[in-house]
Design a protein around this motif. Structure first.
Motif, PDB file in Angstrom:
ATOM      1  N   MET A  43     -30.051  17.379  49.130  1.00 54.11           N
ATOM      2  CA  MET A  43     -29.820  16.212  49.982  1.00 54.11           C
ATOM      3  C   MET A  43     -30.821  15.105  49.605  1.00 54.11           C
ATOM      4  O   MET A  43     -31.063  14.192  50.390  1.00 54.11           O
ATOM      5  CB  MET A  43     -29.965  16.594  51.454  1.00 54.11           C
ATOM      6  N   GLN A  74     -23.413  18.884  58.512  1.00 54.25           N
ATOM      7  CA  GLN A  74     -24.377  19.933  58.854  1.00 54.25           C
ATOM      8  C   GLN A  74     -25.431  19.462  59.849  1.00 54.25           C
ATOM      9  O   GLN A  74     -26.314  20.225  60.241  1.00 54.25           O
ATOM     10  CB  GLN A  74     -24.998  20.533  57.602  1.00 54.25           C
ATOM     11  N   ARG A 158     -29.044  26.219  65.487  1.00 57.30           N
ATOM     12  CA  ARG A 158     -28.212  25.136  64.933  1.00 57.30           C
ATOM     13  C   ARG A 158     -26.777  25.684  64.780  1.00 57.30           C
ATOM     14  O   ARG A 158     -26.338  26.013  63.662  1.00 57.30           O
ATOM     15  CB  ARG A 158     -28.788  24.682  63.583  1.00 57.30           C
ATOM     16  N   PHE A 161     -24.438  24.309  62.071  1.00 51.82           N
ATOM     17  CA  PHE A 161     -25.079  24.025  60.785  1.00 51.82           C
ATOM     18  C   PHE A 161     -24.354  24.686  59.608  1.00 51.82           C
ATOM     19  O   PHE A 161     -23.988  24.028  58.628  1.00 51.82           O
ATOM     20  CB  PHE A 161     -26.543  24.483  60.857  1.00 51.82           C
ATOM     21  N   LYS A 186     -36.355  29.231  50.678  1.00 50.92           N
ATOM     22  CA  LYS A 186     -36.774  28.637  51.951  1.00 50.92           C
ATOM     23  C   LYS A 186     -35.617  28.641  52.952  1.00 50.92           C
ATOM     24  O   LYS A 186     -35.825  28.876  54.137  1.00 50.92           O
ATOM     25  CB  LYS A 186     -37.278  27.207  51.739  1.00 50.92           C
ATOM     26  N   ASP A 187     -34.407  28.398  52.446  1.00 51.44           N
ATOM     27  CA  ASP A 187     -33.197  28.430  53.289  1.00 51.44           C
ATOM     28  C   ASP A 187     -32.451  29.739  52.993  1.00 51.44           C
ATOM     29  O   ASP A 187     -31.321  29.731  52.493  1.00 51.44           O
ATOM     30  CB  ASP A 187     -32.337  27.207  52.985  1.00 51.44           C
ATOM     31  N   GLN A 190     -28.912  30.459  54.371  1.00 52.66           N
ATOM     32  CA  GLN A 190     -27.945  29.590  53.694  1.00 52.66           C
ATOM     33  C   GLN A 190     -27.558  30.182  52.334  1.00 52.66           C
ATOM     34  O   GLN A 190     -26.375  30.282  51.997  1.00 52.66           O
ATOM     35  CB  GLN A 190     -28.567  28.201  53.505  1.00 52.66           C
ATOM     36  N   ARG A 229     -38.270  17.235  54.844  1.00 54.86           N
ATOM     37  CA  ARG A 229     -38.612  16.797  56.205  1.00 54.86           C
ATOM     38  C   ARG A 229     -40.124  16.806  56.464  1.00 54.86           C
ATOM     39  O   ARG A 229     -40.554  16.269  57.482  1.00 54.86           O
ATOM     40  CB  ARG A 229     -37.908  17.670  57.242  1.00 54.86           C
TER      41      ARG A 229
HETATM   42  N1  BAL Z   1     -32.296  22.590  53.520  1.00 50.28           N
HETATM   43  C1  BAL Z   1     -31.506  22.664  54.724  1.00 50.28           C
HETATM   44  C2  BAL Z   1     -30.821  21.402  55.013  1.00 50.28           C
HETATM   45  C3  BAL Z   1     -30.793  21.065  56.474  1.00 50.28           C
HETATM   46  O1  BAL Z   1     -31.673  21.487  57.220  1.00 50.28           O
HETATM   47  O2  BAL Z   1     -29.912  20.324  56.886  1.00 50.28           O
END
Ligand code: BAL
Ligand SMILES: Nc1ncnc2c1ncn2[C@@H]1O[C@H](COP(=O)(O)OP(=O)(O)OP(=O)(O)O)[C@@H](O)[C@H]1O
Ligand SMILES: CC(C)(CO)[C@@H](O)C(=O)[O-]
Length: 345
Positions: A43, A74, A158, A161, A186-187, A190, A229
């Motif tokens: 992103m 998302q 979420r 998400f 980290k994700d 996902q 972030r």
């Molecule tokens: N890397 C995760 C993207 C999100 O929190 O929307």
């Protein structure tokens, strides 16, 4: 370098494709030349974590494509879509600076320097021809849900998400047609969910074995997981943010010493509470709220039993993860307990 559609894009040594049609022209040639294509979905607001994925892709593929798309689907309506950091010119500079020298097995052949081959930078209408609302009740068109795997862990906090992620990633896979795709630990939920999506939908580009999960890149001094972030963190926020990693490490130590799941979670929570108290006594202007610390089975993401211990789990991977709000920044992190090599590769 000219771009497919954009006139207001910064000059770039990497071709930028803003439409699927223009990208597909490029991809067709790669198919004809039997070149492998590695794909890194992002992103934007790139950092060393993203670049570690790009480096892996450059090392393992003839060509590498990076997408930059802030996916509205998302983000829940109350989340940070409007303020999400957008740093495209800087992203391009970082990408242009990445290279990998591929040497031939036959040492008489000259080595080849690989750089990112294409940036896919679609608009929202290009990705959502039927339009897109962040409110799921108002959405029209086609959406993907990986049922049973998106409501735990991150999905608990979420709830829409993973529907948004699965929907955009299947679109990206359809457009990019990668040989290999790279996602960050980290994700973790996902990345594992996307492997399942590829398996369930019988994808070949990429097939689930060609979806790779890359270890979390961290700040070298504090071990804070790098994240776009993190740009939201204030100076005081930066001081306390590493506590999520510290809390997870404390829980990992307890697990290794034979504590129950519930004791491990309590120990992690205690580390965060102590840091909170210290921040207060030090006069830091920071609001810390723990969202969760939990241990989940890596196969189905279900919460493991409160009385479970390492001796019962054996080498089967268990995900120890957490999310912590520091002011308006939601930090996430995780550690794989057990045999992480079964997941990270
Ligand atoms: N890397 C995760 C993207 C999100 O929190 O929307
Ligand atoms: N620290 C990191 N180490 C390795 N991979 C990472 C890291 N941070 C993000 N990634 C991976 O980069 C890809 C793109 O992620 P994304 O663009 O959302 O960045 P992000 O830093 O995770 O942003 P956010 O702050 O929204 O969580 C994902 O596969 C993600 O897991
Ligand atoms: C995979 C992804 C690019 C889909 O928008 C996003 O969730 C991310 O950056 O992790």
């Amino acid at each position: 370098m000219s771009t497919a559609a954009g006139s207001q894009l910064p000059p770039s040594s990497i071709p930028i494709y803003t439409t699927v049609a223009a990208y597909r022209e490029w991809r067709r040639k790669a198919f004809e030349e039997r070149k492998s294509v590695g794909f890194v979905a992002t992103m934007g607001a790139l950092h060393e974590g993203h670049l570690s994925l790009v480096k892996r892709s450059l090392a393992e593929n003839d060509l590498t494509v990076v997408s930059i798309f802030v996916n509205p689907a998302q983000f829940a309506p109350h989340e940070d879509l409007a303020t999400y950091p957008r740093t495209f010119p800087q992203d391009l500079e970082l990408l242009s600076a990445q290279s990998y020298t591929a040497s031939h097995a036959d040492s008489t052949e000259p080595s080849v320097i690989r750089k990112a081959s294409a940036v896919f930078l679609p608009t929202v209408p290009e990705m959502y021809p039927s339009g897109i609302s962040q409110n799921t009740a108002e959405q029209k068109g086609t959406f993907i849900e990986v049922k049973g795997y998106g409501h735990q862990m991150e999905g608990k906090s979420r709830p829409t998400f993973f529907r948004g992620v699965a929907t955009v990633v299947i679109k990206l896979f359809n457009a990019i047609e990668p040989t290999n795709a790279y996602f960050g630990q980290k994700d973790i939920q996902q990345a594992l969910l996307l492997k399942r999506l590829s398996r369930d939908l019988l994808l070949s580009h990429p097939d689930p074995n060609h979806i790779h999960i890359i270890p979390t890149a961290r700040d070298p001094s504090t071990e804070l997981a790098l994240s776009s972030r993190n740009a939201y963190l204030t100076q005081d926020g930066h001081k306390v943010a590493p506590v999520l990693r510290e809390a997870l490490k404390a829980a990992e130590t307890s697990w290794d010493e034979g504590a129950t799941k519930s004791e491990c979670v309590q120990n992690a929570v205690a580390v965060i509470e102590t840091r909170k108290a210290l921040a207060l006594s030090d006069g830091l202007n920071v609001d810390m709220r723990l969202d969760y610390v939990e241990l989940n089975n890596s196969d189905d993401f279900e919460v493991i039993d409160a009385q479970s211990r390492k001796s019962e789990a054996g080498s089967h991977p268990v995900i120890l993860s957490g999310a912590l709000w520091v002011d308006k920044t939601r930090l996430i992190d995780n550690i794989i307990l057990g045999d992480g090599n079964k997941i990270i590769a």
